[in-house]
Design a protein around this motif. Structure first.
Motif, PDB file in Angstrom:
ATOM      1  N   UNK A 101       0.819  -1.209   0.000  1.00  0.00           N
ATOM      2  CA  UNK A 101       0.000   0.000   0.000  1.00  0.00           C
ATOM      3  C   UNK A 101       0.851   1.257   0.000  1.00  0.00           C
ATOM      4  N   UNK A 102       2.043   1.180   0.583  1.00  0.00           N
ATOM      5  CA  UNK A 102       2.912   2.349   0.675  1.00  0.00           C
ATOM      6  C   UNK A 102       3.472   2.770  -0.678  1.00  0.00           C
ATOM      7  N   UNK A 103       3.468   1.863  -1.652  1.00  0.00           N
ATOM      8  CA  UNK A 103       3.975   2.209  -2.976  1.00  0.00           C
ATOM      9  C   UNK A 103       3.047   3.176  -3.696  1.00  0.00           C
ATOM     10  N   UNK A 104       1.773   3.225  -3.259  1.00  0.00           N
ATOM     11  CA  UNK A 104       0.812   4.098  -3.923  1.00  0.00           C
ATOM     12  C   UNK A 104       1.232   5.560  -3.843  1.00  0.00           C
ATOM     13  N   UNK A 105       1.960   5.916  -2.795  1.00  0.00           N
ATOM     14  CA  UNK A 105       2.429   7.294  -2.641  1.00  0.00           C
ATOM     15  C   UNK A 105       3.750   7.537  -3.362  1.00  0.00           C
ATOM     16  N   UNK A 106       4.344   6.490  -3.912  1.00  0.00           N
ATOM     17  CA  UNK A 106       5.669   6.590  -4.527  1.00  0.00           C
ATOM     18  C   UNK A 106       5.649   6.355  -6.037  1.00  0.00           C
ATOM     19  N   UNK A 107       4.595   5.706  -6.530  1.00  0.00           N
ATOM     20  CA  UNK A 107       4.471   5.405  -7.957  1.00  0.00           C
ATOM     21  C   UNK A 107       3.247   6.131  -8.504  1.00  0.00           C
ATOM     22  N   UNK A 108       3.462   6.979  -9.498  1.00  0.00           N
ATOM     23  CA  UNK A 108       2.363   7.790 -10.031  1.00  0.00           C
ATOM     24  C   UNK A 108       2.260   7.656 -11.549  1.00  0.00           C
ATOM     25  N   UNK A 109       1.027   7.525 -12.029  1.00  0.00           N
ATOM     26  CA  UNK A 109       0.774   7.502 -13.468  1.00  0.00           C
ATOM     27  C   UNK A 109       0.198   8.825 -13.963  1.00  0.00           C
ATOM     28  N   UNK A 110       0.464   9.885 -13.202  1.00  0.00           N
ATOM     29  CA  UNK A 110       0.081  11.220 -13.653  1.00  0.00           C
ATOM     30  C   UNK A 110       0.694  11.560 -15.011  1.00  0.00           C
ATOM     31  N   UNK A 111       1.977  11.188 -15.263  1.00  0.00           N
ATOM     32  CA  UNK A 111       2.548  11.450 -16.598  1.00  0.00           C
ATOM     33  C   UNK A 111       1.722  10.826 -17.723  1.00  0.00           C
ATOM     34  N   UNK A 112       1.147   9.641 -17.484  1.00  0.00           N
ATOM     35  CA  UNK A 112       0.322   8.996 -18.503  1.00  0.00           C
ATOM     36  C   UNK A 112      -0.941   9.813 -18.762  1.00  0.00           C
ATOM     37  N   UNK A 113      -1.567  10.298 -17.694  1.00  0.00           N
ATOM     38  CA  UNK A 113      -2.765  11.119 -17.858  1.00  0.00           C
ATOM     39  C   UNK A 113      -2.460  12.377 -18.655  1.00  0.00           C
ATOM     40  N   UNK A 114      -1.338  13.011 -18.340  1.00  0.00           N
ATOM     41  CA  UNK A 114      -0.935  14.226 -19.048  1.00  0.00           C
ATOM     42  C   UNK A 114      -0.674  13.932 -20.517  1.00  0.00           C
ATOM     43  N   UNK A 115       0.010  12.825 -20.783  1.00  0.00           N
ATOM     44  CA  UNK A 115       0.353  12.447 -22.155  1.00  0.00           C
ATOM     45  C   UNK A 115      -0.908  12.192 -22.984  1.00  0.00           C
ATOM     46  N   UNK A 116      -1.869  11.492 -22.406  1.00  0.00           N
ATOM     47  CA  UNK A 116      -3.115  11.206 -23.121  1.00  0.00           C
ATOM     48  C   UNK A 116      -3.885  12.486 -23.430  1.00  0.00           C
ATOM     49  N   UNK A 117      -3.852  13.412 -22.481  1.00  0.00           N
ATOM     50  CA  UNK A 117      -4.534  14.698 -22.689  1.00  0.00           C
ATOM     51  C   UNK A 117      -3.839  15.507 -23.777  1.00  0.00           C
ATOM     52  N   UNK A 118      -2.509  15.588 -23.715  1.00  0.00           N
ATOM     53  CA  UNK A 118      -1.747  16.370 -24.696  1.00  0.00           C
ATOM     54  C   UNK A 118      -1.921  15.816 -26.110  1.00  0.00           C
ATOM     55  N   UNK A 119      -1.959  14.496 -26.241  1.00  0.00           N
ATOM     56  CA  UNK A 119      -2.082  13.884 -27.570  1.00  0.00           C
ATOM     57  C   UNK A 119      -3.532  13.645 -27.988  1.00  0.00           C
ATOM     58  N   UNK A 120      -4.444  14.000 -27.085  1.00  0.00           N
ATOM     59  CA  UNK A 120      -5.877  13.843 -27.353  1.00  0.00           C
ATOM     60  C   UNK A 120      -6.219  12.391 -27.693  1.00  0.00           C
TER      61      UNK A 120
END
Length: 208
Positions: free
Chosen positions: A4-23
């Motif tokens: 459970x502690x890895x949830x604060x250390x591993x983030x897929x925010x870059x993926x969300x940003x990439x999908x938004x930027x590339x539509x």
């Protein structure tokens, strides 16, 4: 470390940003990766982690580096590994590979790299497992040993049961062998390797 502690250390925010930027729609990404859209939503929402094979497939579909999809935090990245990704061959999808990790050790230790990599694995803490996971591994080992014995009785045995044994310290034997053969490993294990090396995911795995 508890999973459970890895949830604060591993983030897929870059993926969300990439999908938004590339539509790019999450459904389109999910279809190309071969998973349900809810799986992508679980990754970006921090509710689940892909294994390294699924991560590599996402990178292959998007034609991007691993660092553009996932971010590891909680440790310092050392500059001595900076630019390693740029030295790697242009990626193209055939499958997951940990060749960047092997290159790090080959470039640093030369012919002694395999021994040094084994020593490195020993310093990575063994991941905590639940009673359910321990019991499942026990059943898998028993089933494997039973199939080996059956093959021996028939005179057909040619392999080794070693992959179902664990070293007493460090990264589990199963994960060491998976890395050696470019098989998937859990994302938290990739995190632990990166943390121990003070490097980013791109300097450990990619797709080629």
């Amino acid at each position: 470390m508890n999973k459970e502690e890895y949830k604060d250390l591993i983030s897929f925010t870059p993926l969300k940003v990439l999908l938004t930027e590339r539509k790019i729609k999450r459904q389109d990404l999910a279809d190309k990766v071969g998973v349900g859209v809810y799986v992508i939503d679980n990754y970006t929402g921090g509710r689940a982690f892909p294994d390294t094979e699924k991560l590599a497939k996402i990178c292959a579909v998007l034609q991007c580096s691993v660092n553009e999809v996932v971010e590891f935090t909680g440790y310092e990245v050392k500059e001595k590994y900076k630019g390693h990704w740029d030295k790697y061959v242009e990626p193209r999808w055939n499958g997951l590979t940990y060749e960047p990790l092997r290159r790090l050790f080959k470039g640093t230790y030369g012919n002694d790299w395999k021994k040094k990599m084994t020593e490195f694995y020993d310093i990575i803490p063994r991941q905590e497992r639940t009673d359910k996971e321990i019991e499942r591994e026990k059943k898998m080992r028993q089933a494997r040993l039973a199939s080996i014995q059956e093959a021996k009785d028939k005179g057909e045995y040619k392999g080794s049961p070693c992959m179902y044994k664990s070293y007493g310290k460090g990264l589990m034997r199963e994960h060491r062998m998976s890395i050696a053969s470019d098989e998937p490993i859990p994302l938290p294990r990739l995190y632990d390797i990166c943390k121990a090396l003070h490097c980013t995911p791109d300097w450990v795995m990619t797709y080629n």
